[in-house]
Design an enzyme around this catalytic site. Structure first.
Site, PDB file in Angstrom:
ATOM      1  CB  SER A   6       8.400  13.937 -19.626  1.00  0.00           C
ATOM      2  OG  SER A   6       7.316  12.512 -19.762  1.00  0.00           O
ATOM      3  CG  HIS A  30       7.149  12.331 -15.058  1.00  0.00           C
ATOM      4  ND1 HIS A  30       6.578  12.688 -13.787  1.00  0.00           N
ATOM      5  CD2 HIS A  30       6.286  12.296 -16.076  1.00  0.00           C
ATOM      6  CE1 HIS A  30       5.194  12.500 -13.938  1.00  0.00           C
ATOM      7  NE2 HIS A  30       4.879  12.391 -15.122  1.00  0.00           N
ATOM      8  CG  ASP A  32       4.253  10.105 -18.286  1.00  0.00           C
ATOM      9  OD1 ASP A  32       3.625  10.583 -17.035  1.00  0.00           O
ATOM     10  OD2 ASP A  32       4.750  10.868 -19.181  1.00  0.00           O
ATOM     11  CG  MET A  34       0.214   6.511 -20.394  1.00  0.00           C
ATOM     12  SD  MET A  34       0.215   7.535 -21.860  1.00  0.00           S
ATOM     13  CE  MET A  34       1.088   8.805 -21.235  1.00  0.00           C
ATOM     14  CG  HIS A  63       1.850  10.274 -14.017  1.00  0.00           C
ATOM     15  ND1 HIS A  63       2.033  11.224 -14.849  1.00  0.00           N
ATOM     16  CD2 HIS A  63       0.367  10.224 -13.256  1.00  0.00           C
ATOM     17  CE1 HIS A  63       0.614  11.613 -14.891  1.00  0.00           C
ATOM     18  NE2 HIS A  63      -0.080  10.894 -14.029  1.00  0.00           N
ATOM     19  CG  MET A  65      -1.440   8.703 -16.203  1.00  0.00           C
ATOM     20  SD  MET A  65      -0.865   9.597 -17.752  1.00  0.00           S
ATOM     21  CE  MET A  65       0.851   9.096 -17.514  1.00  0.00           C
ATOM     22  CG  MET A 137      -2.549  15.155 -14.756  1.00  0.00           C
ATOM     23  SD  MET A 137      -0.768  14.575 -15.107  1.00  0.00           S
ATOM     24  CE  MET A 137      -1.028  14.759 -16.891  1.00  0.00           C
ATOM     25  N   GLY A 142      -2.372  11.375 -21.009  1.00  0.00           N
ATOM     26  CA  GLY A 142      -2.467  10.155 -22.144  1.00  0.00           C
ATOM     27  C   GLY A 142      -1.303  10.446 -23.263  1.00  0.00           C
ATOM     28  CG  ASP A 175       2.650  15.421 -16.342  1.00  0.00           C
ATOM     29  OD1 ASP A 175       3.341  15.664 -17.216  1.00  0.00           O
ATOM     30  OD2 ASP A 175       2.629  14.311 -16.026  1.00  0.00           O
ATOM     31  N   GLY A 177       2.688  20.466 -20.986  1.00  0.00           N
ATOM     32  CA  GLY A 177       2.707  21.816 -21.626  1.00  0.00           C
ATOM     33  C   GLY A 177       3.601  22.939 -20.619  1.00  0.00           C
ATOM     34  CB  SER A 198       7.451  18.126 -26.236  1.00  0.00           C
ATOM     35  OG  SER A 198       6.478  18.374 -25.422  1.00  0.00           O
TER      36      SER A 198
HETATM   37  C1  DX5 Z   1       1.032  13.283 -20.169  1.00  0.00           C
HETATM   38  C2  DX5 Z   1       2.163  12.702 -19.265  1.00  0.00           C
HETATM   39  C3  DX5 Z   1       3.282  13.732 -19.349  1.00  0.00           C
HETATM   40  C4  DX5 Z   1       3.954  14.046 -20.721  1.00  0.00           C
HETATM   41  C5  DX5 Z   1       4.187  15.610 -20.564  1.00  0.00           C
HETATM   42  O1  DX5 Z   1      -0.115  12.290 -19.926  1.00  0.00           O
HETATM   43  O2  DX5 Z   1       1.871  12.671 -18.253  1.00  0.00           O
HETATM   44  O3  DX5 Z   1       4.342  13.282 -18.336  1.00  0.00           O
HETATM   45  O4  DX5 Z   1       5.078  13.517 -20.971  1.00  0.00           O
HETATM   46  O5  DX5 Z   1       4.687  15.937 -21.919  1.00  0.00           O
HETATM   47  P1  DX5 Z   1       4.825  17.560 -22.297  1.00  0.00           P
HETATM   48  O6  DX5 Z   1       5.981  17.924 -21.353  1.00  0.00           O
HETATM   49  O7  DX5 Z   1       5.504  17.082 -23.822  1.00  0.00           O
HETATM   50  O8  DX5 Z   1       3.696  18.071 -22.256  1.00  0.00           O
HETATM   51 ZN    ZN Z   2       3.250  12.138 -16.433  1.00  0.00          ZN
END
Ligand code: DX5
Ligand code: ZN
Length: 214
Positions: A6, A30, A32, A34, A63, A65, A137, A142, A175, A177, A198
């Site tokens: 990510s 990945h 994201d 937003m 992805h 969002m 998810m 977010g 996706d 945690g 992370s």
């Molecule tokens: C959250 C994102 C994720 C995020 C995951 O809304 O869609 O892709 O980057 O991050 P970690 O791996 O830190 O949970």
């Molecule tokens: Zn994502």
């Protein structure tokens, strides 16, 4: 196992250094998107994707969002997405989602449908025959760095069972945690693609990656 790193967790003061490391470690990036409306955060637009493609050969796993996935499908297709995943909750339901899946596929790229933690996989059942990927998810979308919601396990099990019974071949992606505890469990129950931000980028990514698949 496919790992989708990510971008949200990369170090933006030294992006090319992170790409030097990650380009040789994983298959997918990945990305994201937003819009500050579908989720209470703003991330990256299409011009950053174009720049990223200059320094990374990875498969671009976008992805969305966003509140208007139809509009942003065209924008991110133009910018070089290989796969576009949108949220079922951002559409009016099955008919609109099916139209969008077909539109994405007609562009010659892969299509994905994502569900937030409160949406049941049963709700998207009519889409499963046509979609290339289902993104579960495991946190509220977010933000990176949140804790994994255990309810994702049963969703993966449901999707894996449905796929086997109906001889389908969509990818199951998770996706939020994902780490050295949740990752191995997710793989064991049929997850195909692990998104990790992370966890992967903290410390040594190569060591972290090995521990995702115990
Ligand atoms: C959250 C994102 C994720 C995020 C995951 O809304 O869609 O892709 O980057 O991050 P970690 O791996 O830190 O949970
Ligand atoms: Zn994502």
């Amino acid at each position: 196992m496919i790992v989708s790193a990510s971008l949200l967790a990369f170090n933006f003061t030294n992006l090319s250094k992170d790409f030097e490391t990650i380009n040789n470690l994983v298959e997918w990036l990945h990305y994201d998107v937003m819009d500050g409306n579908f989720v209470p955060n703003i991330s990256f637009g299409p011009s950053i994707l174009k720049d990223v493609k200059k320094i990374s050969p990875l498969f671009m796993d976008v992805h969305l969002m966003v509140t208007d996935p139809d509009y942003y499908t065209d924008v991110f297709y133009q910018a070089g997405a290989d796969l576009i995943t949108f949220h079922f909750e951002a559409t009016k339901g099955i008919d609109e989602s099916l139209r969008l899946i077909r539109k994405i596929k007609s562009l010659g790229i892969q299509s994905g449908i994502s569900i937030k933690p409160k949406t049941k996989p049963e709700e998207i059942e009519p889409l499963l025959k046509e979609v290339d990927l289902v993104l579960v998810m495991s946190v509220e979308p977010g933000f990176g760095g949140q804790s994994f919601l255990e309810s994702a396990y049963n969703k993966v099990k449901y999707l894996k069972n449905y796929k086997d019974i109906h001889h389908l071949n969509y990818y199951i992606e998770v996706d939020g945690g994902v780490n050295d505890v949740t990752g191995p469990k997710l793989l064991e129950i049929g997850t195909d693609v692990l998104v990790t931000g992370s966890y992967l980028m903290k410390g040594n990514p190569e060591d972290n990656l090995k521990k995702l698949n115990k």
